[in-house]
Design a protein around this motif. Structure first.
Motif, PDB file in Angstrom:
ATOM      1  N   MET A   1       0.827  -1.211   0.000  1.00 28.59           N
ATOM      2  CA  MET A   1       0.000   0.000   0.000  1.00 28.59           C
ATOM      3  C   MET A   1       0.865   1.267   0.000  1.00 28.59           C
ATOM      4  SD  MET A   1      -2.986   1.271  -0.129  1.00 28.59           S
ATOM      5  CE  MET A   1      -4.052  -0.126   0.261  1.00 28.59           C
ATOM      6  N   ALA A   2       1.981   1.232   0.755  1.00 29.76           N
ATOM      7  CA  ALA A   2       2.849   2.412   0.788  1.00 29.76           C
ATOM      8  C   ALA A   2       3.383   2.727  -0.598  1.00 29.76           C
ATOM      9  CB  ALA A   2       3.998   2.190   1.769  1.00 29.76           C
ATOM     10  N   THR A   3       3.743   1.669  -1.349  1.00 33.35           N
ATOM     11  CA  THR A   3       4.257   1.894  -2.700  1.00 33.35           C
ATOM     12  C   THR A   3       3.200   2.508  -3.593  1.00 33.35           C
ATOM     13  OG1 THR A   3       5.905   0.136  -2.587  1.00 33.35           O
ATOM     14  CG2 THR A   3       5.115   0.737  -4.775  1.00 33.35           C
ATOM     15  N   LEU A   4       1.984   1.989  -3.532  1.00 31.25           N
ATOM     16  CA  LEU A   4       0.900   2.541  -4.346  1.00 31.25           C
ATOM     17  C   LEU A   4       0.655   4.000  -4.004  1.00 31.25           C
ATOM     18  CD1 LEU A   4      -1.666  -0.424  -4.314  1.00 31.25           C
ATOM     19  CD2 LEU A   4      -0.108   0.243  -6.155  1.00 31.25           C
ATOM     20  N   ASP A   5       0.682   4.324  -2.719  1.00 28.69           N
ATOM     21  CA  ASP A   5       0.484   5.709  -2.293  1.00 28.69           C
ATOM     22  C   ASP A   5       1.611   6.606  -2.792  1.00 28.69           C
ATOM     23  OD1 ASP A   5      -1.802   4.927  -0.992  1.00 28.69           O
ATOM     24  OD2 ASP A   5      -0.912   4.915   1.016  1.00 28.69           O
ATOM     25  N   THR A   6       2.839   6.110  -2.730  1.00 26.81           N
ATOM     26  CA  THR A   6       3.983   6.909  -3.181  1.00 26.81           C
ATOM     27  C   THR A   6       3.909   7.163  -4.681  1.00 26.81           C
ATOM     28  OG1 THR A   6       5.374   5.975  -1.434  1.00 26.81           O
ATOM     29  CG2 THR A   6       6.497   7.029  -3.281  1.00 26.81           C
ATOM     30  N   ILE A   7       3.622   6.122  -5.450  1.00 31.45           N
ATOM     31  CA  ILE A   7       3.544   6.285  -6.907  1.00 31.45           C
ATOM     32  C   ILE A   7       2.396   7.222  -7.271  1.00 31.45           C
ATOM     33  CG2 ILE A   7       3.298   5.119  -9.124  1.00 31.45           C
ATOM     34  CD1 ILE A   7       5.884   4.458  -7.597  1.00 31.45           C
ATOM     35  N   ALA A   8       1.271   7.092  -6.590  1.00 31.08           N
ATOM     36  CA  ALA A   8       0.133   7.983  -6.860  1.00 31.08           C
ATOM     37  C   ALA A   8       0.498   9.432  -6.544  1.00 31.08           C
ATOM     38  CB  ALA A   8      -1.072   7.550  -6.034  1.00 31.08           C
TER      39      ALA A   8
ATOM     40  N   ALA B   1      12.651  15.780  -1.478  1.00 34.87           N
ATOM     41  CA  ALA B   1      11.861  14.626  -1.893  1.00 34.87           C
ATOM     42  C   ALA B   1      12.231  13.352  -1.147  1.00 34.87           C
ATOM     43  CB  ALA B   1      12.011  14.401  -3.390  1.00 34.87           C
ATOM     44  N   LEU B   2      13.323  13.337  -0.401  1.00 41.59           N
ATOM     45  CA  LEU B   2      13.809  12.085   0.183  1.00 41.59           C
ATOM     46  C   LEU B   2      12.829  11.438   1.156  1.00 41.59           C
ATOM     47  CD1 LEU B   2      17.615  12.832   0.669  1.00 41.59           C
ATOM     48  CD2 LEU B   2      16.440  11.753  -1.262  1.00 41.59           C
ATOM     49  N   PRO B   3      12.163  12.182   2.035  1.00 34.99           N
ATOM     50  CA  PRO B   3      11.201  11.509   2.927  1.00 34.99           C
ATOM     51  C   PRO B   3      10.084  10.793   2.162  1.00 34.99           C
ATOM     52  CG  PRO B   3      11.751  13.664   3.790  1.00 34.99           C
ATOM     53  CD  PRO B   3      12.337  13.608   2.408  1.00 34.99           C
ATOM     54  N   LEU B   4       9.597  11.402   1.087  1.00 37.04           N
ATOM     55  CA  LEU B   4       8.574  10.758   0.262  1.00 37.04           C
ATOM     56  C   LEU B   4       9.140   9.525  -0.434  1.00 37.04           C
ATOM     57  CD1 LEU B   4       5.863  10.631  -1.340  1.00 37.04           C
ATOM     58  CD2 LEU B   4       6.922  12.229  -2.974  1.00 37.04           C
ATOM     59  N   LEU B   5      10.277   9.661  -1.079  1.00 35.36           N
ATOM     60  CA  LEU B   5      10.814   8.575  -1.893  1.00 35.36           C
ATOM     61  C   LEU B   5      11.323   7.414  -1.042  1.00 35.36           C
ATOM     62  CD1 LEU B   5      12.729  10.654  -4.599  1.00 35.36           C
ATOM     63  CD2 LEU B   5      10.396   9.743  -4.687  1.00 35.36           C
ATOM     64  N   ALA B   6      11.859   7.705   0.135  1.00 34.26           N
ATOM     65  CA  ALA B   6      12.412   6.649   0.984  1.00 34.26           C
ATOM     66  C   ALA B   6      11.339   5.701   1.506  1.00 34.26           C
ATOM     67  CB  ALA B   6      13.186   7.266   2.151  1.00 34.26           C
ATOM     68  N   ARG B   7      10.078   6.076   1.415  1.00 35.87           N
ATOM     69  CA  ARG B   7       9.007   5.175   1.843  1.00 35.87           C
ATOM     70  C   ARG B   7       8.922   3.955   0.938  1.00 35.87           C
ATOM     71  NH1 ARG B   7       4.045   9.362   2.645  1.00 35.87           N
ATOM     72  NH2 ARG B   7       3.805   8.740   0.478  1.00 35.87           N
TER      73      ARG B   7
ATOM     74  N   TYR C   1       7.204   5.445 -17.342  1.00 33.03           N
ATOM     75  CA  TYR C   1       8.162   5.542 -16.245  1.00 33.03           C
ATOM     76  C   TYR C   1       7.509   5.326 -14.886  1.00 33.03           C
ATOM     77  CZ  TYR C   1      11.819   6.668 -19.480  1.00 33.03           C
ATOM     78  OH  TYR C   1      12.740   6.574 -20.500  1.00 33.03           O
ATOM     79  N   LEU C   2       6.220   5.576 -14.761  1.00 30.27           N
ATOM     80  CA  LEU C   2       5.525   5.199 -13.535  1.00 30.27           C
ATOM     81  C   LEU C   2       5.554   3.678 -13.357  1.00 30.27           C
ATOM     82  CD1 LEU C   2       2.445   7.599 -13.622  1.00 30.27           C
ATOM     83  CD2 LEU C   2       4.445   7.758 -12.108  1.00 30.27           C
ATOM     84  N   ALA C   3       5.438   2.952 -14.473  1.00 32.24           N
ATOM     85  CA  ALA C   3       5.547   1.489 -14.409  1.00 32.24           C
ATOM     86  C   ALA C   3       6.952   1.070 -13.987  1.00 32.24           C
ATOM     87  CB  ALA C   3       5.173   0.874 -15.757  1.00 32.24           C
ATOM     88  N   VAL C   4       7.973   1.768 -14.497  1.00 29.84           N
ATOM     89  CA  VAL C   4       9.346   1.489 -14.056  1.00 29.84           C
ATOM     90  C   VAL C   4       9.470   1.710 -12.549  1.00 29.84           C
ATOM     91  CG1 VAL C   4      11.760   2.249 -14.212  1.00 29.84           C
ATOM     92  CG2 VAL C   4      10.379   2.025 -16.299  1.00 29.84           C
ATOM     93  N   LEU C   5       8.876   2.785 -12.053  1.00 25.75           N
ATOM     94  CA  LEU C   5       8.927   3.065 -10.616  1.00 25.75           C
ATOM     95  C   LEU C   5       8.280   1.948  -9.815  1.00 25.75           C
ATOM     96  CD1 LEU C   5       8.072   6.875 -10.358  1.00 25.75           C
ATOM     97  CD2 LEU C   5      10.301   5.775 -10.660  1.00 25.75           C
TER      98      LEU C   5
END
Length: 200
Positions: A1-8, A84-90, A176-180
């Motif tokens: 879920m965290a990944t989906l939230d981050t990508i969104a 951006a690091l706090p967001l991306l590090a999730r 690139y969202l798919a790559v992420l």
């Protein structure tokens, strides 16, 4: 879920800010989205690992977060490489976050080590270089070189400098969202794909 939230969240940031001129009032000749797409494409053309392609695509997301918080001030460094690091590090590991964190320092390193590099910088990059601290000392250069992800940060920096060609065809945002998503899944490891243990 965290990944989906981050990508969104990342997708929404590109929707909200991606069509703005890159680099604020001292605009480059491409939009922020075009710059990100071109940078990631250059990483792929160089056969970079997927995590570094992801870093190339995401390296300026901090600019969007800064723009959300306050009106851009072109006389201040927004420290976008850290924002951006706090967001991306999730959802992403150091192979993504560290080249992003270091890509501004990589510019300062390249200017310090290669006199010709400075001559190739755009006016916007020259302006931001002054705000970011300018050249590094020999000791600072040596310390940078010793960092685990310094080489990737330098590669990212060079793609960053080249990713400013108006009208160049690239893959899409969705590509690139798919790559992420793939990279985030890889970062999560096998545990992410295992079902949770049943409670007793």
């Amino acid at each position: 879920m965290a990944t989906l939230d981050t990508i969104a969240r990342i997708e929404q940031l590109f929707i909200d800010f991606g069509e703005q001129p890159y680099e604020g009032a001292r605009a480059e000749s491409v939009t922020a989205l075009a710059h990100a797409l071109q940078c990631a494409q250059l990483a792929e053309w160089a056969h970079a690992e997927p995590a570094l392609v992801a870093a190339a695509f995401l390296h300026d997301v901090g600019h969007f977060l800064a723009a959300e918080a306050v009106a851009r001030n072109d006389h201040l460094d927004d420290e976008h490489e850290a924002l951006a690091l706090p967001l991306l590090a999730r959802s992403f590991g150091p192979a993504v976050t560290e080249p992003i964190r270091l890509h501004v320092q990589a510019k300062r390193y390249l200017v310090s080590m290669d006199a010709d590099y400075f001559l190739g910088l755009s006016p916007a990059s020259v302006h931001s270089l002054a705000l970011q601290g300018g050249t590094l000392s020999p000791a600072e250069c040596a310390a940078f070189e010793a960092l685990p992800h310094a080489r990737d940060a330098v590669a990212l920096r060079r793609w960053d400098d080249l990713a400013k060609t108006p009208g160049r065809p690239t893959p899409t945002l969705d590509y690139y969202l798919a790559v992420l998503r793939d990279v985030a899944q890889e970062s999560a490891g096998p545990a992410a794909s295992r079902p949770a243990a049943a409670s007793v």
